[in-house]
Design an enzyme around this catalytic site. Structure first.
Site, short mmCIF file in Angstrom:
data_model
loop_
_atom_site.label_atom_id
_atom_site.label_comp_id
_atom_site.label_asym_id
_atom_site.label_seq_id
_atom_site.Cartn_x
_atom_site.Cartn_y
_atom_site.Cartn_z
N LYS A 172 52.00 -44.45 26.23
CA LYS A 172 51.20 -43.88 27.32
C LYS A 172 51.79 -42.55 27.77
O LYS A 172 52.89 -42.51 28.32
CB LYS A 172 51.17 -44.83 28.53
CG LYS A 172 50.09 -44.39 29.52
CD LYS A 172 50.23 -45.03 30.88
CE LYS A 172 51.15 -44.27 31.79
NZ LYS A 172 50.75 -42.90 32.10
N GLU A 247 65.36 -43.80 30.40
CA GLU A 247 65.86 -42.42 30.55
C GLU A 247 65.32 -41.92 31.88
O GLU A 247 64.14 -41.60 31.98
CB GLU A 247 65.34 -41.54 29.41
CG GLU A 247 65.69 -42.00 28.02
CD GLU A 247 67.16 -41.88 27.69
OE1 GLU A 247 67.87 -41.15 28.41
OE2 GLU A 247 67.60 -42.54 26.75
N CYS A 281 65.12 -33.41 33.39
CA CYS A 281 66.05 -34.41 33.92
C CYS A 281 67.49 -33.91 33.83
O CYS A 281 68.33 -34.28 34.63
CB CYS A 281 65.90 -35.70 33.12
SG CYS A 281 65.97 -35.42 31.36
N GLU A 381 66.88 -35.71 43.49
CA GLU A 381 66.34 -34.91 42.39
C GLU A 381 65.11 -34.14 42.88
O GLU A 381 64.11 -34.73 43.26
CB GLU A 381 65.96 -35.83 41.23
CG GLU A 381 65.57 -35.06 39.99
CD GLU A 381 65.12 -35.97 38.85
OE1 GLU A 381 64.41 -36.94 39.11
OE2 GLU A 381 65.49 -35.68 37.70
#
Ligand code: NAD
Length: 487
Positions: A172, A247, A281, A381
């Site tokens: 997906k 991840e 990331c 983040e």
């Protein structure tokens, strides 16, 4: 341009007929309406993958490898079209999609094409009279859920090792950026991948993504995305105890010692945080600088940040494009207020660009903020062109700041002192460390994190362990050994 679900080797609409617009972040105009998979479409894709699995996993590994190599060639042959599509859907500058994303995608399929027939087992030394050998078998049908920040590249990172190992895939893409993975599916059909081996299902995270994580006939789920959704994936996967690989987010520390080569630091740190508008990331989102060089470095770094050419991603001279969605742009800009509320000082950027030509798009200027290491902007983040700067006096202090978040994905350090470089590399709580460089990746080098950055590794041989399971086989090779315990 493909806009339908790819199931069992064909492009088909969602059973519900549902579609969702994918937008061009340069001006928020609609590129296309894309089919949105529901749970019933996930069931169809899983059934197709299950049907394809026996033949695919039994195929000579070299033949699976050959298909991956053919796909890599097809990607290169279509490089310009793929780069354009990726830039249109994500906002990445075309010079990056053409020079980095597309070549890296081809390189990843090629690397794992070569890997397919090199996944060897081993023989284990056990007691005399027995042979014990270990084989590595594919896991079965694997679900893969990917984010919107590098959709083309992550399609290759996810699919290539899974397929090389003999698994079938239900993937997906993110709802914001489905087009490049559908384009890869079309190329797969063209180069001869058997029907059902790969299925691509654009769809909503909490619907199709959630169901992939829950699905009782999916044996493993590999996820790249935020830490919050990673936790949901773990919970959803518990029904059939599927294997999970995560991840997740990061808050990359980038430590600059007093003896560093500042020209290299400025270039490397700018690439580390501003490439892909900071939507990475492994972005170098925390600059941690020795106080003796802080003024000099910040002057050079802010002046480079202010000179970055922001513009339409399809213009070859553009160095920085828009963020991938309006909602995300607003979120990134909201962190400027968060920074100020805690006493942070904006040294560059902190707003949308003034240019009228960019007014409709999701643009943010390269932003540098001086902040305390404990401030929210230095802990959470932000996932944009937004870097915090703090200073340190001692090596211990630098390490404590670097290791002082819940994340542990990528970290960098700049020094000419060899001993310090390796010592700090060992002490950093991080899955990857870059010394005198930042954000290097290769299909051959394991990629992944610790702590809130997830577990498991992509790339290299490590990822083949993730997509296989070991089987230990015991053989009695001595006729004199009775097949029961002596009494
Ligand atoms: P996200 O977690 O919101 O979404 C990622 C994917 O998960 C999307 O496809 C989304 O549709 C799907 N999803 C959402 N809710 C779901 C649910 N309940 N169940 C299953 N799937 C669901 O992340 P994002 O905003 O698309 O991407 C940015 C994040 O990804 C950042 O945190 C970034 O650090 C992380 N990321 C990590 C890596 C890495 O390798 N560690 C690489 C790139 C991005």
């Amino acid at each position: 341009m493909q806009t339908q679900l790819f199931i069992d080797g064909r492009f088909v609409p969602a059973l519900s007929g549902a579609t969702l617009a994918t937008l061009n972040p340069h001006d928020n105009s609609e590129i296309a309406q894309v089919s949105m998979a529901g749970r019933e479409d996930v069931d169809r894709a899983v059934a197709a993958a299950k049907k394809a699995f026996p033949a695919w996993s039994a195929m000579a590994a070299a033949d699976r490898g050959r298909l991956l190599l053919k796909l890599a060639d097809a990607i290169e042959a279509n490089a310009d079209a793929l780069a354009r599509l990726e830039s249109l859907d994500t906002g990445h500058p075309i010079r990056d999609t053409r020079n980095l994303d597309v070549p890296r995608t081809a390189a990843t399929f090629r690397y794992f094409g070569g890997m397919a027939d090199k996944v060897e087992g081993s023989v284990i030394p056990v007691e005399a009279g027995f042979l014990n050998y270990l084989t590595r078998e594919p896991v079965g049908v694997v679900g893969q859920v990917v984010p919107w920040n590098f959709p083309l590249m992550f399609t290759s990172w996810k699919m290539a090792p899974a397929l090389a190992a003999g698994n079938c895939v239900v993937m997906k893409p993110a709802e914001l950026t489905p087009l490049s993975s559908l384009a890869i599916a079309a190329l797969m059909a063209e180069v001869g991948f058997p029907a059902g081996v790969v299925n691509v299902l654009p769809g909503l995270g909490h619907v199709a993504g959630q169901y992939i994580a829950e699905h009782p006939e999916i044996s493993k789920v590999a996820f790249t995305g935020s830490t919050a959704v990673g936790r949901k994936i773990v919970q959803a996967s518990s029904g059939n105890l599927k294997k999970v690989q995560l991840e997740l987010g990061g808050k990359g520390a980038n430590i600059v010692y007093g003896d560093a080569n500042l020209d290299a630091v400025v270039q490397g740190s700018a690439f580390g945080i501003f490439h892909n508008q900071g939507q990475a990331c492994i972005a170098a989102s925390r600059l941690i600088v020795h106080e003796s060089i802080a003024d000099d470095l910040l002057e050079r770094f802010t002046s480079l940040a202010r000179s970055i050419r922001i513009g339409d991603p399809l213009d070859p001279s553009t160095e920085m494009g828009p963020l991938t969605s309006q909602m995300h742009r607003d979120r990134v800009l909201s962190y400027v207020d968060v920074a100020r509320e805690q006493g942070g000082r904006v040294l560059a950027g902190g707003k949308a660009p003034d240019a009228a030509a960019l007014a409709k798009g999701c643009y943010v200027e390269p932003t540098i903020v001086q902040a305390k290491p404990t401030d929210r902007v230095a802990q959470e983040e932000v996932f944009g062109p937004f870097v915090t700067v703090s200073t340190f006096r001692t090596d211990e202090e630098a390490l404590a700041i670097a290791n002082g978040t819940e994340y542990g994905l990528g970290a960098g350090l700049w020094t000419r002192d060899l001993q310090r470089a390796h010592l700090v590399a060992r002490q950093l709580r991080s899955g990857m460390v870059w010394i005198n460089c930042y954000k290097r990746v290769s299909p051959a080098s394991p990629f992944g994190g610790v702590g809130a950055s997830g577990y498991g590794r992509e790339m290299g041989f490590e990822v083949m362990r993730e997509y296989t399971q070991p089987k230990s086989v015991w053989v009695n090779v001595d006729a004199n050994i009775p097949p029961y315990y002596p009494r």
